[in-house]
Design an enzyme around this catalytic site. Structure first.
Site, PDB file in Angstrom:
ATOM      1  N   HIS A 168      30.247  -5.123  37.654  1.00  0.00           N
ATOM      2  CA  HIS A 168      30.518  -4.924  39.093  1.00  0.00           C
ATOM      3  C   HIS A 168      31.271  -3.611  39.341  1.00  0.00           C
ATOM      4  O   HIS A 168      31.992  -3.494  40.328  1.00  0.00           O
ATOM      5  CB  HIS A 168      31.314  -6.083  39.691  1.00  0.00           C
ATOM      6  N   SER A 289      29.430  25.589  44.673  1.00  0.00           N
ATOM      7  CA  SER A 289      29.181  25.420  46.101  1.00  0.00           C
ATOM      8  C   SER A 289      29.247  26.787  46.759  1.00  0.00           C
ATOM      9  O   SER A 289      30.039  27.641  46.361  1.00  0.00           O
ATOM     10  CB  SER A 289      30.241  24.505  46.703  1.00  0.00           C
ATOM     11  N   LYS A 295      34.380  24.030  43.542  1.00  0.00           N
ATOM     12  CA  LYS A 295      33.416  22.991  43.181  1.00  0.00           C
ATOM     13  C   LYS A 295      32.616  23.281  41.919  1.00  0.00           C
ATOM     14  O   LYS A 295      32.225  24.407  41.657  1.00  0.00           O
ATOM     15  CB  LYS A 295      32.424  22.781  44.336  1.00  0.00           C
ATOM     16  N   GLU A 302      21.997  14.802  39.379  1.00  0.00           N
ATOM     17  CA  GLU A 302      21.602  14.331  40.709  1.00  0.00           C
ATOM     18  C   GLU A 302      20.108  14.513  40.946  1.00  0.00           C
ATOM     19  O   GLU A 302      19.433  13.648  41.516  1.00  0.00           O
ATOM     20  CB  GLU A 302      22.377  15.094  41.795  1.00  0.00           C
TER      21      GLU A 302
END
Ligand code: ARG
Length: 482
Positions: A168, A289, A295, A302
């Site tokens: 979980h 970024s 970043k 992804e």
């Protein structure tokens, strides 16, 4: 390779099936019908299939030996010219099959017109696609094996790297990073086996099925199958030109590969976050970024996660294309190519980049250990300790529940409780509890087969290496015996 409506150096295209027509095809219909844009990638398979067919026609005296030889030489030359980028395909010659046949006849004359004897584009496209996907599966096989090897190597260096295991997404019990890597090894091993199964079902030769009802010519289907490296010949002409279950099966296998890659990517994305900080992707596998200078984004992971969606989409598309088609061939089936080609391309793109990404990522062992220690991941081990001291498990579970409740209230972890504190919960608890619930003991006492203990992991890694070495020498290219 390129396509053109009409290549400058070639005569206007006359449809190979034009005999019963009074009008020429509408320009829009030519464009609409044509598959040459995407099926030109089948040219090697199409030529190999035609060479085998022509050779058999000659041997069986269905066409003259001299014609058979002229066809074979002509096709070999076309193959060389396509390889060298010298051929411009015609959109109004519709597909790769008719483009090649047209060029052949332009070059060798009447003999070229005899190639299609005892054959239809319906069994021709089926044989081409089966050969193409067979090769693609071999390439993907090598990539998946490489991935399994990378996972094994990584696991080997992390048999002592303790980390939290989750259910979980809540901390559950400590495991090791090796155990986590080897979990994915097992998943990809099943993908590998599924690929092998699919390869075997694809490796069946449909030529001789004709358009749908076989043929009256005395074809030697076995010799064609042998020349093309097939392990069997199809047993029903209607089935052989109608079904694309081998395409769907492969797309399903590829979807499962992508699902596994995507799940792992999702974990790596989480683990790269500031909140987890378990791993850090190498600069070469991250991006920045355009506005936020601080970043470092896990774009590769992804994008792999994202690309899983398009492969699933292709699977749904293929199933839907096929679901309502009456036997035998229907033009709808031309829609099988773009999805399966894209699914194959996508997997071939994702697996290698994923391998390099995980092989180069930095692992923050201290963060993993801290993560394992927080969240009472050794609570089950306290209960198991009490069971070993004679308490029934249910009773032990309840006692530990009270210990955890107390520890939360006093902001202590289980190994920070004093002996006096422990004694208030159960008189059977003694000094040896601290050893019993240390992270190392929690992991290394789980010696059950399939468990995370160091010695069990090392055995699993050894088995994996032996499996990969053995598989390396196994050929999937079973052929028909003569
Ligand atoms: N381009 C077609 C396809 O990909 C080849 C088979 C065409 N057969 C036919 N009877 N129109 O499916």
């Amino acid at each position: 390779m390129s396509t053109a409506d009409q290549s400058a150096d070639r005569k206007p295209h006359v449809k190979l099936w034009g005999g019963r027509f009074q009008k020429s095809t509408d320009k829009k219909v030519d464009d609409f019908n044509s598959s040459i844009r995407f099926d030109q990638r089948l040219y090697k398979q199409d030529i190999a299939g035609s060479i085998a067919h022509a050779r058999m026609l000659g041997k069986q005296k269905i066409i003259a030996e001299a014609d058979s030889e002229a066809i074979i030489d002509g096709l070999r030359e076309i193959r060389r010219d396509i390889d060298a980028g010298k051929i411009t395909f015609l959109v109004d010659a519709e597909d790769i099959h008719m483009n090649i046949e047209t060029i052949l006849t332009e070059r060798i004359g009447d003999a070229g017109k005899r190639l299609h004897t005892g054959r239809s584009r319906n069994d021709q496209v089926a044989v081409d696609l089966r050969m193409y996907l067979r090769d693609a599966m071999e390439e993907i096989r090598a990539m998946v094996m490489h991935l399994m090897g990378v996972l094994t190597t990584l696991a080997e260096s992390h048999v002592e790297t303790i980390m939290p295991g989750y259910t979980h997404l809540q901390k559950a019990q400590p495991v090791t990073l090796a155990h986590h890597f080897m979990a994915y090894y097992e998943m990809f091993k099943r993908d590998y086996a599924r690929l092998h199964d699919c390869h075997a079902r694809t490796n069946v030769m449909p030529l001789g099925s004709g358009a749908l009802a076989g043929t009256t010519y005395p074809l030697d289907r076995e010799s064609v199958a042998r020349e093309l490296g097939f392990a069997a010949i199809s047993q029903n002409s209607l089935d052989a030109v109608s079904d694309r279950d081998f395409v769907i099966e492969l797309c399903s296998v590829l979807s499962t590969v992508m699902m596994h890659l995507s799940r792992f990517s999702e974990e790596l994305i989480l683990w790269s976050s500031h909140e987890f900080a378990f791993v850090e992707m190498d600069d070469a596998f991250s991006t920045g970024s355009s506005i936020m200078p601080q970043k470092k984004n896990p774009d590769v992971a992804e994008l792999i996660r994202g690309k899983a969606g398009r492969v699933y989409g292709h699977l749904m598309g293929l199933l839907t294309t096929m679901k309502g088609l009456p036997l035998a061939y229907n033009k709808d089936m031309q829609e099988d190519k773009e999805p399966i080609f894209d699914a194959v391309d996508t997997v071939k793109l994702c697996v290698p980049v994923f391998c390099d990404m995980i092989a180069t990522m930095k692992v923050h062992k201290a963060r993993l250990l801290t993560g394992a220690k927080g969240g009472f991941t050794n609570a089950t081990d306290v209960a198991d300790y009490l069971v070993k001291k004679g308490l029934p498990f249910r009773e032990a579970h309840s006692v530990v529940g009270q210990v955890v409740f107390y520890s939360i209230a006093h902001q202590k972890s289980l190994d920070e409780l004093s002996m006096d504190e422990y004694k208030t919960f159960s008189p059977v608890i003694e000094e040896d509890i601290y050893h019993a619930i240390s992270m190392e003991t929690c992991v290394n006492d789980r010696k059950v087969v399939g468990g995370p203990a160091k010695e069990v992991s090392l055995k699993a890694i050894e088995n994996a290496k032996a499996y990969l070495t053995a598989e390396m020498s196994v050929s999937w290219a079973a052929t028909l015996s003569s």
